[in-house]
Design a protein around this motif. Structure first.
Motif, short mmCIF file in Angstrom:
data_model
loop_
_atom_site.label_atom_id
_atom_site.label_comp_id
_atom_site.label_asym_id
_atom_site.label_seq_id
_atom_site.Cartn_x
_atom_site.Cartn_y
_atom_site.Cartn_z
N THR A 42 0.83 -1.20 0.00
CA THR A 42 0.00 0.00 0.00
C THR A 42 0.87 1.25 0.00
N SER A 43 1.98 1.22 0.71
CA SER A 43 2.87 2.38 0.76
C SER A 43 3.44 2.71 -0.61
N PHE A 44 3.75 1.69 -1.42
CA PHE A 44 4.25 1.92 -2.78
C PHE A 44 3.15 2.52 -3.65
N LYS A 45 1.97 1.98 -3.54
CA LYS A 45 0.84 2.49 -4.34
C LYS A 45 0.55 3.95 -3.97
N LEU A 53 -6.20 3.54 -9.16
CA LEU A 53 -6.28 2.96 -10.50
C LEU A 53 -7.24 1.78 -10.53
N SER A 54 -7.83 1.56 -11.68
CA SER A 54 -8.66 0.37 -11.84
C SER A 54 -7.79 -0.87 -11.80
N ALA A 55 -8.41 -2.02 -11.62
CA ALA A 55 -7.65 -3.26 -11.56
C ALA A 55 -6.86 -3.49 -12.85
N ALA A 56 -7.46 -3.17 -13.98
CA ALA A 56 -6.78 -3.36 -15.26
C ALA A 56 -5.60 -2.40 -15.41
N ALA A 57 -5.79 -1.15 -15.00
CA ALA A 57 -4.72 -0.16 -15.12
C ALA A 57 -3.56 -0.51 -14.19
N PHE A 58 -3.88 -0.92 -12.95
CA PHE A 58 -2.80 -1.30 -12.03
C PHE A 58 -2.07 -2.55 -12.52
N ALA A 59 -2.79 -3.49 -13.11
CA ALA A 59 -2.14 -4.70 -13.65
C ALA A 59 -1.14 -4.33 -14.73
#
Length: 531
Positions: A42-45, A53-59
């Motif tokens: 979570t700290s990196f995000k 970000l959406s799940a697809a964008a984060f992937a």
């Protein structure tokens, strides 16, 4: 080589030198383990604005961060060939460690102000350094090792890889427990890369250059000094002079086969259908190795364990246990299995056992759908899925974990070039898995496990029809093992029978010669008695 090896040869210097060079593998193992868990923190995000970000964008972002390293490794592996040829093994490793440390420093310098650019650039630069080291380190260790302990010293490379992996799997678990969320929490894992990189740099300063490389550059005086140091013997020792003479003759023979210079091995490989076929097989085994799903688990272990219902810091804990199991399996492979069961049997066992585990995990997710039923505690079914992921690791680590054909199947005079090709192919397949695994989980769900399980099933007939067993086959007989007159499933037996027949013929000839000599001596004795 002389039948009796002096005890001085098995000294601390050769072990210390090999261990210093194999720190390159710690760098590789660490990266394969820490990056997936670091990106999931979570700290990196929060640092880089990825939490919304959406799940697809984060992937996509996650895949780009992870796979940038493998892209650099792919090109670095090819660069390792000219660097090793012109600069030598010592300075090649020194350069690779400097490049790696530069890339690590770039990543440590990243923050919310710089954005992810330094992360991407740093990982590519790290990959370039690792690619060079993955080519040169095993070659260097093989060239400095006395024959009787060569397997043990080369095996240290795989062991160091697993050490790096264990540290990488546990580091983020430790930081999340002991360091508050923030910049410091995620950056520690990136900064630790500088430790193995720095140790390889300082270790390389004290390495003695490979005597074999020095001989190939016609620097016999330097080669003699290096050999004296590694063998802990004076220059007039019979063992040293004999090894020097054998190396000189081997290089002369290789030059007659491949031609002198940088391009000789390339011409030899590309003009030989048999060598090209071997190169294809060695590279294809890396493809099948990645088809087991190993690098999907290595780089995205939090995603893997989350898919079966593990959440929070527990996913980092289960990832750490996975790393330990993987290391233990690799050690068992090194110490016992590879020379006991052989290569083909181990691959069969790994594929059959591994596919059953993957099918079970996929079936559990399809039926229980843990993503749709989130829970703070792991259900009994989830625990069984985690157990089967661990069992999968037990099947994988002593079997598919190492592609021995890449180092066994090729003659010495082309091995540096083919090593660059096989190493690059490994990084290419790893890049493909690292880049597309997050997208696969989004689009396929439990089908990812079914996909990898099915590929493991398909690997069994591939190994049966195309991969010959190299157990007990001397390197000098690899041409026969991969010859057109034998099939993969019976090549080992046929070649061993030919070797036995040749030895029997030689023994019979020796006995016949000895018999003739005895008759001649008796005739001479009888002649003396008559006179």
């Amino acid at each position: 080589m002389t039948a009796r090896t002096p005890s001085e040869v098995y000294n601390w210097r050769v072990y210390a030198t090999a261990f210093a060079a194999t720190w390159a593998a710690v760098m590789m193992g660490y990266d394969s383990a820490f990056i997936g868990t670091s990106v999931s923190l979570t700290s990196f995000k929060d640092e880089f604005g990825l939490e919304n970000l959406s799940a697809a964008a984060f992937a996509t972002v996650s895949a780009n961060i992870v796979s940038a390293f493998q892209a650099g490794c792919f090109f670095g592996a090819f660069f390792g060939y000219p660097i090793g040829y012109y600069w030598g093994r010592k300075y090649g490793l020194l350069l690779s460690s400097l490049v790696f440390c530069l890339g690590s420093a770039l990543q440590v310098g990243a923050s919310s102000k710089t954005g992810l650019g330094l992360i991407y650039g740093g990982r590519v630069v790290c990959g370039l350094g690792i690619g060079v080291a993955s080519n040169l380190a095993p070659i260097y260790v093989a060239e400095i090792s006395p024959p009787a302990i060569r397997g043990r010293l080369v095996g240290m490379y795989e062991f160091c890889w697993q050490i790096g992996g264990v540290i990488g799997f546990w580091i983020n678990y430790g930081t999340t427990l002991n360091i508050p969320a923030g910049h410091k929490q995620w950056v520690i894992a990136f900064a630790i890369q500088l430790i193995p990189g720095g140790l390889l740099f300082f270790g390389s300063l004290f390495l003695t250059e490979s005597p074999r490389w020095l001989m190939s550059r016609d620097r016999e005086d330097a080669a003699l000094r290096s050999l004296m140091y590694l063998r802990n013997l004076p220059k007039d020792a019979h063992y040293v002079q004999e090894e020097l003479s054998e190396t000189r003759e081997a290089i002369r023979h290789e030059r007659s086969l491949a031609g002198a210079g940088f391009w000789g091995p390339l011409r030899t490989v590309f003009s030989s259908p048999n060598l090209l076929w071997r190169l294809f097989l060695a590279q294809s085994l890396f493809a099948w190795q990645n088809a087991t799903g190993i690098n999907a688990i290595n780089y995205y272990s939090p995603t893997i364990f989350k898919s079966v219902g593990v959440s929070g810091s527990s996913s980092l804990l289960t990832t750490g246990v996975y790393g330990i199991i993987k290391m233990v399996g690799a050690v068992i492979w090194l110490l016992y299995l590879i020379d006991t069961l052989g290569r083909r049997k181990l691959l069969y066992i790994g594929s059959i056992g591994g596919c059953l585990c993957m099918y079970y995990v996929g079936a559990y997710i399809a039926i229980a759908d843990p993503a749709a039923h989130p829970s703070t505690t792991l259900t009994a079914g989830g625990e069984s899925a985690v157990a089967f992921l661990y069992i999968w690791t037990i099947f994988y680590s002593p079997t598919w974990n190492r592609n021995s054909m890449a180092s066994e199947a090729f003659p010495q005079h082309v091995r540096t070039f083919t090593g660059a090709c096989t190493s690059a192919s490994n990084w290419l397949y790893t890049f493909i898995i690292a880049r597309f695994t997050p997208d696969m989980f989004l689009s396929m769900g439990y089908g990812v496990y079914i996909f990898f399980a099915t590929l493991m099933v398909l690997s069994v007939p591939y190994v049966f029809f195309f991969i010959p067993e190299t157990k007990l086959i001397p390197l000098e007989y690899m041409d026969e093992l991969f010859g057109a007159d034998v099939k993969a499933w019976n090549a080992n037996r046929i070649v061993l029978e030919r070797i036995a027949a040749q030895h029997a013929n030689i023994s019979s000839q020796d006995q016949a010669e000895q018999g003739k000599s005895d008759i001649s001596m008796r005739e001479e004795d009888n002649k003396d008695e008559r006179y």
